[in-house]
Design a protein around this motif. Sequence first.
Motif, PDB file in Angstrom:
ATOM      1  N   ARG A 122     -12.118 -27.212 -54.624  1.00  0.00           N
ATOM      2  CA  ARG A 122     -13.261 -26.430 -55.074  1.00  0.00           C
ATOM      3  C   ARG A 122     -13.056 -24.964 -54.705  1.00  0.00           C
ATOM      4  O   ARG A 122     -12.741 -24.655 -53.552  1.00  0.00           O
ATOM      5  N   ARG A 123     -13.246 -24.092 -55.669  1.00  0.00           N
ATOM      6  CA  ARG A 123     -13.167 -22.654 -55.414  1.00  0.00           C
ATOM      7  C   ARG A 123     -14.541 -22.135 -55.014  1.00  0.00           C
ATOM      8  O   ARG A 123     -15.563 -22.584 -55.536  1.00  0.00           O
ATOM      9  N   ARG A 124     -14.547 -21.182 -54.096  1.00  0.00           N
ATOM     10  CA  ARG A 124     -15.794 -20.532 -53.692  1.00  0.00           C
ATOM     11  C   ARG A 124     -15.469 -19.126 -53.216  1.00  0.00           C
ATOM     12  O   ARG A 124     -14.296 -18.724 -53.160  1.00  0.00           O
ATOM     13  N   THR A 125     -16.496 -18.374 -52.905  1.00  0.00           N
ATOM     14  CA  THR A 125     -16.331 -17.012 -52.396  1.00  0.00           C
ATOM     15  C   THR A 125     -16.841 -16.948 -50.967  1.00  0.00           C
ATOM     16  O   THR A 125     -17.933 -17.430 -50.654  1.00  0.00           O
ATOM     17  N   SER A 126     -16.031 -16.355 -50.089  1.00  0.00           N
ATOM     18  CA  SER A 126     -16.402 -16.216 -48.684  1.00  0.00           C
ATOM     19  C   SER A 126     -16.118 -14.782 -48.253  1.00  0.00           C
ATOM     20  O   SER A 126     -14.975 -14.324 -48.319  1.00  0.00           O
ATOM     21  N   GLY A 127     -17.157 -14.057 -47.841  1.00  0.00           N
ATOM     22  CA  GLY A 127     -16.969 -12.670 -47.419  1.00  0.00           C
ATOM     23  C   GLY A 127     -16.440 -11.784 -48.524  1.00  0.00           C
ATOM     24  O   GLY A 127     -15.676 -10.837 -48.252  1.00  0.00           O
ATOM     25  N   GLY A 128     -16.785 -12.108 -49.749  1.00  0.00           N
ATOM     26  CA  GLY A 128     -16.350 -11.300 -50.884  1.00  0.00           C
ATOM     27  C   GLY A 128     -14.974 -11.639 -51.407  1.00  0.00           C
ATOM     28  O   GLY A 128     -14.495 -11.001 -52.353  1.00  0.00           O
ATOM     29  N   ARG A 129     -14.313 -12.621 -50.851  1.00  0.00           N
ATOM     30  CA  ARG A 129     -12.985 -12.996 -51.345  1.00  0.00           C
ATOM     31  C   ARG A 129     -12.994 -14.445 -51.808  1.00  0.00           C
ATOM     32  O   ARG A 129     -13.715 -15.294 -51.253  1.00  0.00           O
ATOM     33  N   PRO A 130     -12.185 -14.776 -52.815  1.00  0.00           N
ATOM     34  CA  PRO A 130     -12.118 -16.165 -53.274  1.00  0.00           C
ATOM     35  C   PRO A 130     -11.314 -17.028 -52.308  1.00  0.00           C
ATOM     36  O   PRO A 130     -10.347 -16.561 -51.700  1.00  0.00           O
ATOM     37  N   CYS A 131     -11.720 -18.247 -52.141  1.00  0.00           N
ATOM     38  CA  CYS A 131     -10.971 -19.194 -51.317  1.00  0.00           C
ATOM     39  C   CYS A 131     -11.169 -20.588 -51.897  1.00  0.00           C
ATOM     40  O   CYS A 131     -11.972 -20.802 -52.805  1.00  0.00           O
ATOM     41  N   THR A 132     -10.417 -21.533 -51.377  1.00  0.00           N
ATOM     42  CA  THR A 132     -10.419 -22.900 -51.894  1.00  0.00           C
ATOM     43  C   THR A 132     -10.683 -23.881 -50.769  1.00  0.00           C
ATOM     44  O   THR A 132     -10.080 -23.774 -49.695  1.00  0.00           O
ATOM     45  N   ASP A 133     -11.568 -24.814 -51.019  1.00  0.00           N
ATOM     46  CA  ASP A 133     -11.810 -25.929 -50.101  1.00  0.00           C
ATOM     47  C   ASP A 133     -11.221 -27.193 -50.703  1.00  0.00           C
ATOM     48  O   ASP A 133     -11.164 -27.353 -51.928  1.00  0.00           O
ATOM     49  N   MET A 134     -10.788 -28.092 -49.842  1.00  0.00           N
ATOM     50  CA  MET A 134     -10.277 -29.387 -50.281  1.00  0.00           C
ATOM     51  C   MET A 134     -11.075 -30.490 -49.624  1.00  0.00           C
ATOM     52  O   MET A 134     -11.365 -30.431 -48.426  1.00  0.00           O
ATOM     53  N   GLU A 135     -11.433 -31.485 -50.393  1.00  0.00           N
ATOM     54  CA  GLU A 135     -12.105 -32.668 -49.864  1.00  0.00           C
ATOM     55  C   GLU A 135     -11.299 -33.892 -50.276  1.00  0.00           C
ATOM     56  O   GLU A 135     -10.911 -34.014 -51.437  1.00  0.00           O
ATOM     57  N   PHE A 136     -11.020 -34.767 -49.317  1.00  0.00           N
ATOM     58  CA  PHE A 136     -10.311 -35.994 -49.672  1.00  0.00           C
ATOM     59  C   PHE A 136     -10.914 -37.178 -48.926  1.00  0.00           C
ATOM     60  O   PHE A 136     -11.460 -37.038 -47.832  1.00  0.00           O
ATOM     61  N   SER A 137     -10.813 -38.336 -49.561  1.00  0.00           N
ATOM     62  CA  SER A 137     -11.359 -39.577 -48.991  1.00  0.00           C
ATOM     63  C   SER A 137     -10.263 -40.615 -48.889  1.00  0.00           C
ATOM     64  O   SER A 137      -9.395 -40.715 -49.770  1.00  0.00           O
ATOM     65  N   ILE A 138     -10.301 -41.396 -47.807  1.00  0.00           N
ATOM     66  CA  ILE A 138      -9.322 -42.448 -47.596  1.00  0.00           C
ATOM     67  C   ILE A 138     -10.032 -43.745 -47.213  1.00  0.00           C
ATOM     68  O   ILE A 138     -11.161 -43.727 -46.730  1.00  0.00           O
ATOM     69  N   HIS A 139      -9.354 -44.848 -47.458  1.00  0.00           N
ATOM     70  CA  HIS A 139      -9.839 -46.167 -47.032  1.00  0.00           C
ATOM     71  C   HIS A 139      -9.087 -46.550 -45.764  1.00  0.00           C
ATOM     72  O   HIS A 139      -7.871 -46.704 -45.764  1.00  0.00           O
ATOM     73  N   HIS A 140      -9.834 -46.681 -44.669  1.00  0.00           N
ATOM     74  CA  HIS A 140      -9.255 -47.030 -43.368  1.00  0.00           C
ATOM     75  C   HIS A 140     -10.067 -48.173 -42.770  1.00  0.00           C
ATOM     76  O   HIS A 140     -11.291 -48.220 -42.929  1.00  0.00           O
ATOM     77  N   TRP A 141      -9.387 -49.105 -42.113  1.00  0.00           N
ATOM     78  CA  TRP A 141     -10.100 -50.265 -41.561  1.00  0.00           C
ATOM     79  C   TRP A 141      -9.640 -50.631 -40.149  1.00  0.00           C
ATOM     80  O   TRP A 141      -9.817 -51.742 -39.687  1.00  0.00           O
ATOM     81  N   GLY A 142      -9.068 -49.657 -39.442  1.00  0.00           N
ATOM     82  CA  GLY A 142      -8.619 -49.922 -38.083  1.00  0.00           C
ATOM     83  C   GLY A 142      -7.301 -50.661 -38.021  1.00  0.00           C
ATOM     84  O   GLY A 142      -6.946 -51.234 -36.985  1.00  0.00           O
ATOM     85  N   GLN A 143      -6.543 -50.609 -39.123  1.00  0.00           N
ATOM     86  CA  GLN A 143      -5.315 -51.396 -39.214  1.00  0.00           C
ATOM     87  C   GLN A 143      -4.210 -50.897 -38.292  1.00  0.00           C
ATOM     88  O   GLN A 143      -3.259 -51.629 -38.025  1.00  0.00           O
ATOM     89  N   PHE A 172     -12.961 -36.236 -45.540  1.00  0.00           N
ATOM     90  CA  PHE A 172     -12.643 -35.027 -44.788  1.00  0.00           C
ATOM     91  C   PHE A 172     -12.853 -33.797 -45.667  1.00  0.00           C
ATOM     92  O   PHE A 172     -12.582 -33.832 -46.878  1.00  0.00           O
ATOM     93  N   LEU A 173     -13.290 -32.708 -45.060  1.00  0.00           N
ATOM     94  CA  LEU A 173     -13.406 -31.426 -45.742  1.00  0.00           C
ATOM     95  C   LEU A 173     -12.509 -30.418 -45.041  1.00  0.00           C
ATOM     96  O   LEU A 173     -12.595 -30.244 -43.815  1.00  0.00           O
ATOM     97  N   LEU A 174     -11.656 -29.752 -45.801  1.00  0.00           N
ATOM     98  CA  LEU A 174     -10.798 -28.689 -45.294  1.00  0.00           C
ATOM     99  C   LEU A 174     -11.273 -27.386 -45.927  1.00  0.00           C
ATOM    100  O   LEU A 174     -11.227 -27.231 -47.156  1.00  0.00           O
ATOM    101  N   GLU A 175     -11.730 -26.450 -45.100  1.00  0.00           N
ATOM    102  CA  GLU A 175     -12.297 -25.204 -45.604  1.00  0.00           C
ATOM    103  C   GLU A 175     -11.245 -24.093 -45.608  1.00  0.00           C
ATOM    104  O   GLU A 175     -10.525 -23.904 -44.635  1.00  0.00           O
TER     105      GLU A 175
END
Length: 233
Positions: free
Chosen positions: A130-151, A167-170
């Motif tokens: 996802r693109r967004r603006t922070s402090g007047g500059r463009p930046c990109t955030d990433m969000e990803f999902s995983i399936h985990h079961w304590g394996q 998870f969200l990576l800003e």
Amino acid sequence: MKLKSNYDKTFQYVRKNARGLTYDVGYHLYQRDDGTFIYGSEIVQEAYDGRIGGGASVLNFHGTKEQAEEYLRSVLEETIEKLPEYWESNRDRNRNETDEGAVNDAWLIRRIFGYWPEFHDAKMLSVALRRRTSGGRPCTDMEFSIHHWGQDNPNSKGEDVHCKLTFLLEDVAGQEFVTDNVADPSYIGDLRFSRCDDGRIQVDLEPSTGFSLLLYCMVARVMCVERYSPERA
């Protein structure tokens, strides 16, 4: 690095690329009463300390046991051919150790599983940019999902808790977001978060199969932990 799984069948395969490296492969194949073939496998490239594998996977094949074994070998050979180029690099030799403290709200995961995972064999479910603006500059955030079961819990008592972890990576940056085989199921070898000297967080996802990540972000956060019902083959 040698094969560790002690599978009853082994063979060597020379990859058909410029390097022509030899891979050691081990596997086991059996047929359930309903005719379904189940296999486990391990692939090792000794020169670059590479290892991938998995157990109790369904082989999408119908035929005799001999035909299924021949087909499985071709699947494993194809897996080697599809490995991303970084797999035959020195990336893995100087990887940072994971740091749970680098992830905001990491307690959400520890509360459920009782430990901070390596996320080995977790399945990647989705990735979004996802693109967004922070402090007047463009930046990109990433969000990803995983399936985990304590394996990958070293103290597991066999009680699986299937969860979807998001998870969200800003403000991400980096040059490695390898989408090789993104259409195929992506399973994690391990997922590491670590702090950099400049204050950023390094996110290092080494896959067993599928795509890899080596990125940097300003904030890494656990957004959500929710119960998950995996699809059954």
